[in-house]
Motif scaffolding. Sequence first.
Motif, PDB file in Angstrom:
ATOM      1  N   GLY A  71       0.813  -1.214   0.000  1.00 40.89           N
ATOM      2  CA  GLY A  71       0.000   0.000   0.000  1.00 40.89           C
ATOM      3  C   GLY A  71       0.843   1.259   0.000  1.00 40.89           C
ATOM      4  N   ARG A  72       1.938   1.244  -0.729  1.00 41.52           N
ATOM      5  CA  ARG A  72       2.957   2.300  -0.586  1.00 41.52           C
ATOM      6  C   ARG A  72       2.706   3.536  -1.450  1.00 41.52           C
ATOM      7  N   TRP A  73       2.912   4.669  -0.823  1.00 46.51           N
ATOM      8  CA  TRP A  73       2.861   5.974  -1.477  1.00 46.51           C
ATOM      9  C   TRP A  73       4.240   6.199  -2.084  1.00 46.51           C
ATOM     10  N   VAL A  74       4.321   6.141  -3.402  1.00 44.10           N
ATOM     11  CA  VAL A  74       5.618   6.110  -4.088  1.00 44.10           C
ATOM     12  C   VAL A  74       6.121   7.504  -4.454  1.00 44.10           C
ATOM     13  N   SER A  75       5.225   8.405  -4.844  1.00 38.83           N
ATOM     14  CA  SER A  75       5.666   9.749  -5.236  1.00 38.83           C
ATOM     15  C   SER A  75       4.540  10.756  -5.047  1.00 38.83           C
ATOM     16  N   MET A  76       4.919  12.021  -4.952  1.00 45.15           N
ATOM     17  CA  MET A  76       3.943  13.115  -4.825  1.00 45.15           C
ATOM     18  C   MET A  76       4.538  14.350  -5.487  1.00 45.15           C
ATOM     19  N   MET A  77       3.952  14.732  -6.631  1.00 44.85           N
ATOM     20  CA  MET A  77       4.442  15.877  -7.392  1.00 44.85           C
ATOM     21  C   MET A  77       3.570  17.093  -7.121  1.00 44.85           C
ATOM     22  N   VAL A  78       4.183  18.124  -6.519  1.00 48.74           N
ATOM     23  CA  VAL A  78       3.480  19.379  -6.222  1.00 48.74           C
ATOM     24  C   VAL A  78       4.378  20.546  -6.637  1.00 48.74           C
ATOM     25  N   PRO A  79       3.806  21.730  -6.889  1.00 47.25           N
ATOM     26  CA  PRO A  79       4.626  22.860  -7.326  1.00 47.25           C
ATOM     27  C   PRO A  79       5.374  23.523  -6.182  1.00 47.25           C
ATOM     28  N   ASP A  80       6.609  24.001  -6.489  1.00 45.02           N
ATOM     29  CA  ASP A  80       7.353  24.789  -5.503  1.00 45.02           C
ATOM     30  C   ASP A  80       7.045  26.268  -5.704  1.00 45.02           C
ATOM     31  N   LYS A  81       7.787  27.155  -5.068  1.00 42.33           N
ATOM     32  CA  LYS A  81       7.488  28.582  -5.112  1.00 42.33           C
ATOM     33  C   LYS A  81       7.661  29.181  -6.501  1.00 42.33           C
ATOM     34  N   GLY A  83       6.786  27.379  -9.213  1.00 44.32           N
ATOM     35  CA  GLY A  83       5.882  26.616 -10.072  1.00 44.32           C
ATOM     36  C   GLY A  83       6.478  25.330 -10.600  1.00 44.32           C
ATOM     37  N   LYS A  84       7.708  25.009 -10.203  1.00 48.07           N
ATOM     38  CA  LYS A  84       8.358  23.777 -10.660  1.00 48.07           C
ATOM     39  C   LYS A  84       7.765  22.582  -9.920  1.00 48.07           C
ATOM     40  N   MET A  85       7.324  21.574 -10.677  1.00 49.88           N
ATOM     41  CA  MET A  85       6.763  20.373 -10.055  1.00 49.88           C
ATOM     42  C   MET A  85       7.876  19.586  -9.373  1.00 49.88           C
ATOM     43  N   THR A  86       7.642  19.237  -8.112  1.00 47.74           N
ATOM     44  CA  THR A  86       8.676  18.668  -7.250  1.00 47.74           C
ATOM     45  C   THR A  86       8.150  17.427  -6.557  1.00 47.74           C
ATOM     46  N   ASP A  87       8.955  16.367  -6.549  1.00 44.60           N
ATOM     47  CA  ASP A  87       8.586  15.133  -5.862  1.00 44.60           C
ATOM     48  C   ASP A  87       9.024  15.249  -4.400  1.00 44.60           C
ATOM     49  N   VAL A  88       8.053  15.209  -3.480  1.00 42.54           N
ATOM     50  CA  VAL A  88       8.365  15.421  -2.068  1.00 42.54           C
ATOM     51  C   VAL A  88       8.355  14.126  -1.257  1.00 42.54           C
ATOM     52  N   VAL A  89       8.145  12.979  -1.907  1.00 47.28           N
ATOM     53  CA  VAL A  89       8.105  11.684  -1.226  1.00 47.28           C
ATOM     54  C   VAL A  89       9.295  10.831  -1.659  1.00 47.28           C
ATOM     55  N   LEU A  90      10.040  10.323  -0.689  1.00 41.70           N
ATOM     56  CA  LEU A  90      11.183   9.465  -0.989  1.00 41.70           C
ATOM     57  C   LEU A  90      10.718   8.029  -1.247  1.00 41.70           C
ATOM     58  N   GLY A  91      11.535   7.282  -1.988  1.00 41.52           N
ATOM     59  CA  GLY A  91      11.197   5.894  -2.267  1.00 41.52           C
ATOM     60  C   GLY A  91      12.075   5.335  -3.365  1.00 41.52           C
ATOM     61  N   TYR A  92      11.549   4.343  -4.074  1.00 44.81           N
ATOM     62  CA  TYR A  92      12.281   3.674  -5.145  1.00 44.81           C
ATOM     63  C   TYR A  92      11.501   3.774  -6.449  1.00 44.81           C
ATOM     64  N   ASP A  93      12.183   3.537  -7.566  1.00 41.04           N
ATOM     65  CA  ASP A  93      11.497   3.608  -8.857  1.00 41.04           C
ATOM     66  C   ASP A  93      11.234   2.243  -9.473  1.00 41.04           C
ATOM     67  N   LYS A  94      11.437   1.170  -8.674  1.00 47.48           N
ATOM     68  CA  LYS A  94      11.140  -0.183  -9.152  1.00 47.48           C
ATOM     69  C   LYS A  94      10.544  -0.998  -8.007  1.00 47.48           C
ATOM     70  N   GLY A 332      18.006   5.771  -3.839  1.00 47.71           N
ATOM     71  CA  GLY A 332      16.582   5.955  -4.033  1.00 47.71           C
ATOM     72  C   GLY A 332      16.188   6.136  -5.479  1.00 47.71           C
ATOM     73  N   LYS A 333      15.077   6.839  -5.693  1.00 48.33           N
ATOM     74  CA  LYS A 333      14.556   7.043  -7.044  1.00 48.33           C
ATOM     75  C   LYS A 333      15.558   7.790  -7.921  1.00 48.33           C
ATOM     76  N   HIS A 334      15.629   7.344  -9.189  1.00 46.39           N
ATOM     77  CA  HIS A 334      16.421   8.017 -10.229  1.00 46.39           C
ATOM     78  C   HIS A 334      17.894   8.159  -9.852  1.00 46.39           C
ATOM     79  N   GLY A 335      18.400   7.202  -9.073  1.00 43.99           N
ATOM     80  CA  GLY A 335      19.816   7.204  -8.726  1.00 43.99           C
ATOM     81  C   GLY A 335      20.204   8.185  -7.642  1.00 43.99           C
ATOM     82  N   VAL A 336      19.232   8.861  -7.044  1.00 44.00           N
ATOM     83  CA  VAL A 336      19.535   9.812  -5.968  1.00 44.00           C
ATOM     84  C   VAL A 336      19.920   9.038  -4.713  1.00 44.00           C
ATOM     85  N   VAL A 337      20.990   9.475  -4.063  1.00 43.85           N
ATOM     86  CA  VAL A 337      21.438   8.844  -2.828  1.00 43.85           C
ATOM     87  C   VAL A 337      20.834   9.616  -1.649  1.00 43.85           C
TER      88      VAL A 337
END
Length: 382
Positions: A71-81, A83-94, A332-337
């Motif tokens: 039941g995992r929440w994998v990502s959440m894309m919301v705008p920053d100040k 207007g850039k869409m930003t993923d604020v939830v950590l996790g994996y991409d597979k 984590g996601k997209h090779g981010v450490v």
Amino acid sequence: MKKFCVAAMALCMMLSCAQKQQQKEEAAAPATTLSGLNPADFTSEVDGKPVALYVLKNAKGAEACITNWGGRWVSMMVPDKNGKMTDVVLGYDKLQDYISSTGNFGALIGRYGNRIANGKFTLDGVEYTLPQNDKTNCLHGGPNGFDRQIWDAKQLSDNSVELTYVSKDGEAGFPGNLNVKVVYTLTDDNAMDIKYEATTDKKTVVNLTNHSYFNLSGVAGSTILDHQLSINADNYTPVDTLFIPTGIAPVEGTPMDLREPVTIGDRINGDFEQLVKAGGYDHNWVLNTKGDINQVAATVVAPTSGIQMQVYTNEPGLQVYCGNMMAEKENGKHGVVYPRRGAICLESQHYPDTPNHPDFPSVVLEPGQTYKSECIYKFSVK
């Protein structure tokens, strides 16, 4: 001239065929989500049950991704100040990375979120024994809790998905067949509204929550030490060396007083017994909201992005964990450490070890009753 025309026609046919093949391949290839996830990387069968990635979108262009594995929440894309869409939830991409990990990134937690001391509790004179997966404690329902189960999923609409799971009598030592329903809804005001329901056929204990790891900065691989945190609570539950509550204490005059916004890094390493024991903030706060979901329970702001997250819940407590036990390097996601203290978790809940503390708000669920819990994570720009 005739040979030239034939050659030209042949070349055109080759180019046309190549173009059609490319179009065919592009049509067959799954589109990535706004957060850059490939749904095909989550489409599988685990233990004979289908697993997939469910994409939620709202009218404002925000996006959230949920997988029914844990039941995992994998990502959440919301705008920053800006207007850039930003993923604020950590996790994996597979999916396989979630399965291989022992962590709780984005997971639904049950039957009992947080710790139960010595893996034991007594109900109507009967002692129940649970798995001990955190030294002598049972943590988050044990090593095979709800976070590692395949939930049945049904997408209700473009912005909502329903997950259901039946936890059988005796699973992880808990009594009763527990029917659980969780609905994730991405609202048009850029909030994730999580509603939990459960019924049982035998008296039991229930404490469900979500264990998402948030970093609002928009800076890949950063810590949350610059995030500003406030909690609407006059009291908290101090813990012993095994993280079991010793009672309820006032925050007044201590680094646990977060009633006004505080930069996390300014206090987390303070010379205060509770911070030293836990290696930082990893405590349950006794909320002043008294079950009123219309009152803000906690607020987190990242100065770099301007993204603000407000938490609302009908639960009496909120566990705040600042990633003190995160690995120094987590891929984590997209090779981010992800670094240690690379995220903050805000888990709505009843208090830790409540079954062994009769003075705490009860977590007992009886046949004929319906357990209902709700937590809203609302994102905006400050």
